[in-house]
Design a protein around this motif. Structure first.
Motif, PDB file in Angstrom:
ATOM      1  N   ILE A 233      22.742 -11.724   7.684  1.00  0.00           N
ATOM      2  CA  ILE A 233      24.076 -11.791   8.279  1.00  0.00           C
ATOM      3  C   ILE A 233      24.000 -11.345   9.735  1.00  0.00           C
ATOM      4  O   ILE A 233      23.428 -10.298  10.031  1.00  0.00           O
ATOM      5  CB  ILE A 233      25.069 -10.904   7.512  1.00  0.00           C
ATOM      6  N   ASP A 234      24.571 -12.138  10.635  1.00  0.00           N
ATOM      7  CA  ASP A 234      24.740 -11.733  12.030  1.00  0.00           C
ATOM      8  C   ASP A 234      25.984 -10.854  12.074  1.00  0.00           C
ATOM      9  O   ASP A 234      27.106 -11.335  11.885  1.00  0.00           O
ATOM     10  CB  ASP A 234      24.912 -12.972  12.910  1.00  0.00           C
ATOM     11  N   GLN A 235      25.815  -9.561  12.327  1.00  0.00           N
ATOM     12  CA  GLN A 235      26.928  -8.628  12.177  1.00  0.00           C
ATOM     13  C   GLN A 235      28.075  -8.915  13.135  1.00  0.00           C
ATOM     14  O   GLN A 235      29.250  -8.786  12.770  1.00  0.00           O
ATOM     15  CB  GLN A 235      26.443  -7.188  12.337  1.00  0.00           C
ATOM     16  N   HIS A 236      27.789  -9.333  14.369  1.00  0.00           N
ATOM     17  CA  HIS A 236      28.872  -9.606  15.313  1.00  0.00           C
ATOM     18  C   HIS A 236      29.631 -10.874  14.919  1.00  0.00           C
ATOM     19  O   HIS A 236      30.872 -10.870  14.854  1.00  0.00           O
ATOM     20  CB  HIS A 236      28.334  -9.763  16.732  1.00  0.00           C
ATOM     21  N   ALA A 237      28.911 -11.955  14.634  1.00  0.00           N
ATOM     22  CA  ALA A 237      29.562 -13.211  14.259  1.00  0.00           C
ATOM     23  C   ALA A 237      30.361 -13.051  12.971  1.00  0.00           C
ATOM     24  O   ALA A 237      31.466 -13.587  12.835  1.00  0.00           O
ATOM     25  CB  ALA A 237      28.521 -14.320  14.111  1.00  0.00           C
ATOM     26  N   ALA A 238      29.808 -12.302  12.014  1.00  0.00           N
ATOM     27  CA  ALA A 238      30.504 -12.080  10.744  1.00  0.00           C
ATOM     28  C   ALA A 238      31.794 -11.291  10.961  1.00  0.00           C
ATOM     29  O   ALA A 238      32.852 -11.620  10.408  1.00  0.00           O
ATOM     30  CB  ALA A 238      29.587 -11.348   9.771  1.00  0.00           C
ATOM     31  N   HIS A 239      31.706 -10.253  11.777  1.00  0.00           N
ATOM     32  CA  HIS A 239      32.892  -9.435  12.030  1.00  0.00           C
ATOM     33  C   HIS A 239      33.952 -10.229  12.783  1.00  0.00           C
ATOM     34  O   HIS A 239      35.159 -10.079  12.533  1.00  0.00           O
ATOM     35  CB  HIS A 239      32.487  -8.196  12.824  1.00  0.00           C
ATOM     36  N   GLU A 240      33.521 -11.106  13.679  1.00  0.00           N
ATOM     37  CA  GLU A 240      34.459 -12.004  14.363  1.00  0.00           C
ATOM     38  C   GLU A 240      35.245 -12.829  13.363  1.00  0.00           C
ATOM     39  O   GLU A 240      36.472 -12.957  13.462  1.00  0.00           O
ATOM     40  CB  GLU A 240      33.699 -12.962  15.282  1.00  0.00           C
ATOM     41  N   ARG A 241      34.547 -13.450  12.412  1.00  0.00           N
ATOM     42  CA  ARG A 241      35.212 -14.302  11.423  1.00  0.00           C
ATOM     43  C   ARG A 241      36.215 -13.490  10.605  1.00  0.00           C
ATOM     44  O   ARG A 241      37.332 -13.945  10.340  1.00  0.00           O
ATOM     45  CB  ARG A 241      34.171 -14.947  10.518  1.00  0.00           C
ATOM     46  N   ILE A 243      37.865 -10.698  11.439  1.00  0.00           N
ATOM     47  CA  ILE A 243      39.024 -10.323  12.250  1.00  0.00           C
ATOM     48  C   ILE A 243      39.873 -11.555  12.582  1.00  0.00           C
ATOM     49  O   ILE A 243      41.101 -11.504  12.566  1.00  0.00           O
ATOM     50  CB  ILE A 243      38.574  -9.610  13.536  1.00  0.00           C
ATOM     51  N   PHE A 244      39.222 -12.686  12.880  1.00  0.00           N
ATOM     52  CA  PHE A 244      39.965 -13.904  13.217  1.00  0.00           C
ATOM     53  C   PHE A 244      40.829 -14.352  12.039  1.00  0.00           C
ATOM     54  O   PHE A 244      42.020 -14.641  12.208  1.00  0.00           O
ATOM     55  CB  PHE A 244      38.997 -15.022  13.599  1.00  0.00           C
ATOM     56  N   ASP A 245      40.245 -14.412  10.846  1.00  0.00           N
ATOM     57  CA  ASP A 245      41.010 -14.863   9.680  1.00  0.00           C
ATOM     58  C   ASP A 245      42.175 -13.929   9.395  1.00  0.00           C
ATOM     59  O   ASP A 245      43.280 -14.373   9.072  1.00  0.00           O
ATOM     60  CB  ASP A 245      40.098 -14.963   8.456  1.00  0.00           C
ATOM     61  N   ARG A 246      41.932 -12.634   9.518  1.00  0.00           N
ATOM     62  CA  ARG A 246      43.020 -11.690   9.278  1.00  0.00           C
ATOM     63  C   ARG A 246      44.099 -11.828  10.360  1.00  0.00           C
ATOM     64  O   ARG A 246      45.297 -11.790  10.078  1.00  0.00           O
ATOM     65  CB  ARG A 246      42.508 -10.257   9.261  1.00  0.00           C
ATOM     66  N   GLY A 247      43.666 -12.027  11.611  1.00  0.00           N
ATOM     67  CA  GLY A 247      44.625 -12.194  12.689  1.00  0.00           C
ATOM     68  C   GLY A 247      45.519 -13.409  12.485  1.00  0.00           C
ATOM     69  O   GLY A 247      46.732 -13.348  12.714  1.00  0.00           O
ATOM     70  N   MET A 248      44.939 -14.523  12.042  1.00  0.00           N
ATOM     71  CA  MET A 248      45.724 -15.729  11.808  1.00  0.00           C
ATOM     72  C   MET A 248      46.715 -15.518  10.662  1.00  0.00           C
ATOM     73  O   MET A 248      47.831 -16.043  10.689  1.00  0.00           O
ATOM     74  CB  MET A 248      44.807 -16.909  11.504  1.00  0.00           C
ATOM     75  N   ARG A 249      46.314 -14.731   9.660  1.00  0.00           N
ATOM     76  CA  ARG A 249      47.249 -14.427   8.563  1.00  0.00           C
ATOM     77  C   ARG A 249      48.398 -13.543   9.050  1.00  0.00           C
ATOM     78  O   ARG A 249      49.540 -13.698   8.613  1.00  0.00           O
ATOM     79  CB  ARG A 249      46.516 -13.741   7.410  1.00  0.00           C
ATOM     80  N   PHE A 342      40.453 -12.185  20.780  1.00  0.00           N
ATOM     81  CA  PHE A 342      40.681 -10.834  20.257  1.00  0.00           C
ATOM     82  C   PHE A 342      39.612 -10.477  19.232  1.00  0.00           C
ATOM     83  O   PHE A 342      39.073  -9.363  19.234  1.00  0.00           O
ATOM     84  CB  PHE A 342      42.070 -10.763  19.633  1.00  0.00           C
ATOM     85  N   ALA A 343      39.273 -11.426  18.353  1.00  0.00           N
ATOM     86  CA  ALA A 343      38.257 -11.169  17.327  1.00  0.00           C
ATOM     87  C   ALA A 343      36.902 -10.903  17.959  1.00  0.00           C
ATOM     88  O   ALA A 343      36.180  -9.974  17.569  1.00  0.00           O
ATOM     89  CB  ALA A 343      38.175 -12.354  16.365  1.00  0.00           C
ATOM     90  N   CYS A 344      36.534 -11.712  18.941  1.00  0.00           N
ATOM     91  CA  CYS A 344      35.230 -11.556  19.598  1.00  0.00           C
ATOM     92  C   CYS A 344      35.139 -10.233  20.344  1.00  0.00           C
ATOM     93  O   CYS A 344      34.136  -9.521  20.246  1.00  0.00           O
ATOM     94  CB  CYS A 344      34.992 -12.726  20.552  1.00  0.00           C
ATOM     95  N   ARG A 345      36.188  -9.897  21.074  1.00  0.00           N
ATOM     96  CA  ARG A 345      36.140  -8.706  21.923  1.00  0.00           C
ATOM     97  C   ARG A 345      36.243  -7.410  21.123  1.00  0.00           C
ATOM     98  O   ARG A 345      35.758  -6.367  21.562  1.00  0.00           O
ATOM     99  CB  ARG A 345      37.270  -8.755  22.951  1.00  0.00           C
ATOM    100  N   SER A 346      36.888  -7.449  19.957  1.00  0.00           N
ATOM    101  CA  SER A 346      37.073  -6.219  19.186  1.00  0.00           C
ATOM    102  C   SER A 346      36.066  -6.075  18.050  1.00  0.00           C
ATOM    103  O   SER A 346      36.026  -5.034  17.396  1.00  0.00           O
ATOM    104  CB  SER A 346      38.497  -6.162  18.622  1.00  0.00           C
ATOM    105  N   ALA A 347      35.234  -7.097  17.816  1.00  0.00           N
ATOM    106  CA  ALA A 347      34.238  -7.018  16.740  1.00  0.00           C
ATOM    107  C   ALA A 347      33.091  -6.096  17.129  1.00  0.00           C
ATOM    108  O   ALA A 347      32.848  -5.844  18.320  1.00  0.00           O
ATOM    109  CB  ALA A 347      33.703  -8.417  16.424  1.00  0.00           C
ATOM    110  N   ILE A 348      32.383  -5.607  16.135  1.00  0.00           N
ATOM    111  CA  ILE A 348      31.184  -4.822  16.404  1.00  0.00           C
ATOM    112  C   ILE A 348      30.193  -5.693  17.164  1.00  0.00           C
ATOM    113  O   ILE A 348      30.190  -6.918  17.018  1.00  0.00           O
ATOM    114  CB  ILE A 348      30.553  -4.300  15.101  1.00  0.00           C
ATOM    115  N   LYS A 349      29.347  -5.071  17.944  1.00  0.00           N
ATOM    116  CA  LYS A 349      28.448  -5.817  18.820  1.00  0.00           C
ATOM    117  C   LYS A 349      27.032  -5.854  18.271  1.00  0.00           C
ATOM    118  O   LYS A 349      26.640  -5.028  17.446  1.00  0.00           O
ATOM    119  CB  LYS A 349      28.436  -5.188  20.215  1.00  0.00           C
ATOM    120  N   ALA A 350      26.263  -6.814  18.758  1.00  0.00           N
ATOM    121  CA  ALA A 350      24.830  -6.820  18.504  1.00  0.00           C
ATOM    122  C   ALA A 350      24.239  -5.577  19.134  1.00  0.00           C
ATOM    123  O   ALA A 350      24.612  -5.189  20.251  1.00  0.00           O
ATOM    124  CB  ALA A 350      24.193  -8.079  19.089  1.00  0.00           C
ATOM    125  N   GLY A 351      23.335  -4.933  18.432  1.00  0.00           N
ATOM    126  CA  GLY A 351      22.725  -3.718  18.937  1.00  0.00           C
ATOM    127  C   GLY A 351      23.422  -2.447  18.495  1.00  0.00           C
ATOM    128  O   GLY A 351      23.001  -1.352  18.858  1.00  0.00           O
TER     129      GLY A 351
END
Length: 397
Positions: A233-241, A243-249, A342-351
């Motif tokens: 799992i890519d932790q940043h990309a996964a966290h983006e998804r 947050i994005f899905d929750r944001g849209m809901r 918002f999802a990208c900027r607030s998600a956990i980062k690589a590293g």
């Protein structure tokens, strides 16, 4: 399978939807299996092989925020509708047709594909012990116990009753993926994992198992051993998804709770950024931001979404404005661009180092969303390496 190949068909899901006199059937590839062109897209209207722009646009729209820009799914789509709803005389050799009610056809096809992909999203895979341990007794991670503390609407600590949906989807997944892990279920929290100081141990109390089955590589990728292989799992990309899905809901339901700031922060905006703020104030509020005009081109920040990690004294908000003005995702609506940023900027980062509990919770939440395969910008979130693939690397098969 004969035309496209057996390997392609292993990545395809069934489409079967009815809307009034219109029926949509066929196959579409999962977001993890795309092509660089539309040569593998085939459309039929009333059993006639055709080119029809409404169908093409519906397929692409159904995959928006799921696959990368300029990538295309494999599609075999058949639409049956009353003959008087189709004009077949727009091309000399009858290769093109024109549907009379484009809006209805577009919506029906798009919804049929989205439903098919949602129903077949890969759910959580059970954590598995090594083959040596399985020889004696199979091992499956015990069900996480998610506390159901009283919480208000949209509370990031609140529980969501998604276990049954995950379990049912995974049983279907097993029928399509030989060697996959046995089903497990859990009820993940509604939002990304909260900060550790918010009480991580109380939010996600996972029954002790073999902790060595989860590990983080390069502080960027989460490796999980499952029966029959390894999931990465890519932790940043996964966290983006997530947050994005929750944001849209949240835009459809209740607003996210806001964490109020003791001393409000004034932020100066450019004229273009101010226009974005005025057009998006309701969206920001739904996401958990408390913003108000402060005279001239300034705004006042009184609060931001609870549990956010990367607030950085308001820089996150300016980054969101920059992303929206950059128009990075062609075809997306303004709302989707804002939530994706918002999802990208607030998600956990690589590293960023994660604890064992955070890795487990991130995986649980990823598999609870409708489309866990990619982030809102289309980058993959997850990859599975089967034991067969690994053994072939070393000529064991």
């Amino acid at each position: 399978a004969a035309v496209l190949g057996a390997d392609v068909m292993r990545h395809m899901v069934d489409i079967d939807a009815q809307s009034g006199p219109m029926r949509v059937t066929g196959f579409v590839s999962l977001p993890s299996h795309t092509r660089g062109n539309r040569f593998s897209q085939f459309f039929f209207v009333n059993n006639r092989a055709v080119r029809e722009r409404t169908l093409v646009h519906a397929v692409q729209d159904a995959n928006r925020n799921v696959i990368p820009y300029k990538r295309y799914p494999v599609v075999v789509l058949s639409v049956a509708m009353p003959p008087d709803e189709v004009d077949v005389n727009v091309h000399p050799s009858k290769l093109e047709v024109r549907v009379r009610n484009e809006r209805v056809v577009f919506g029906t096809v798009r919804n049929a594909i989205k439903s098919a992909l949602s129903a077949r999203s890969e759910p959580a895979m059970a954590v598995s012990a090594s083959p040596a341990r399985e020889a004696g007794a199979s091992f499956t991670a015990e069900r996480p116990a998610w506390p159901r503390a009283a919480a208000g609407p949209g509370d990031p600590h609140a529980a969501v009753d998604g276990g049954a949906r995950i379990r049912d989807a995974f049983e279907d997944y097993l029928s399509r993926k030989p060697g996959a892990a046995a089903a497990t279920s859990g009820t993940p929290p509604a939002l990304s994992f909260p900060r550790r100081e918010a009480g991580m141990e109380e939010v996600a109390r996972v029954a002790p198992a073999d902790d060595s089955l989860y590990w983080q590589f390069n502080h960027t990728f989460i490796f999980i051993q499952v029966r029959g292989g390894i999931v990465v799992i890519d932790q940043h990309a996964a966290h983006e998804r997530i947050i994005f899905d929750r944001g849209m809901r949240l835009l459809e339901d209740a607003a996210s709770p806001s964490q109020q700031i003791l001393f409000s922060i004034p932020i100066d905006l450019s004229l273009r950024e101010l226009e974005v703020f005025r057009a998006s104030r309701d969206i920001f509020q739904k996401l958990g931001f408390t913003l108000e005009p402060f005279g001239g081109t300034s705004i006042l920040v009184r609060g931001y979404p609870q549990g956010i990690r990367n607030w950085a004294d308001g820089r996150l908000l300016l980054q969101i404005f920059d992303d929206i003005l950059a128009e990075r995702a062609p075809g997306d609506t303004h709302t989707e661009k804002l939530v994706a940023s918002f999802a990208c900027r607030s998600a956990i980062k690589a590293g960023q180092r994660l604890s064992l509990e955070e890795m487990k919770l991130l995986a649980d939440q990823l598999f609870a969303v409708e489309n866990p395969y990619s982030c809102p910008h289309g980058r993959p979130t997850i990859h599975r390496l089967s034991l067969d693939e690994i053994e072939r690397w070393f000529h064991r098969r």
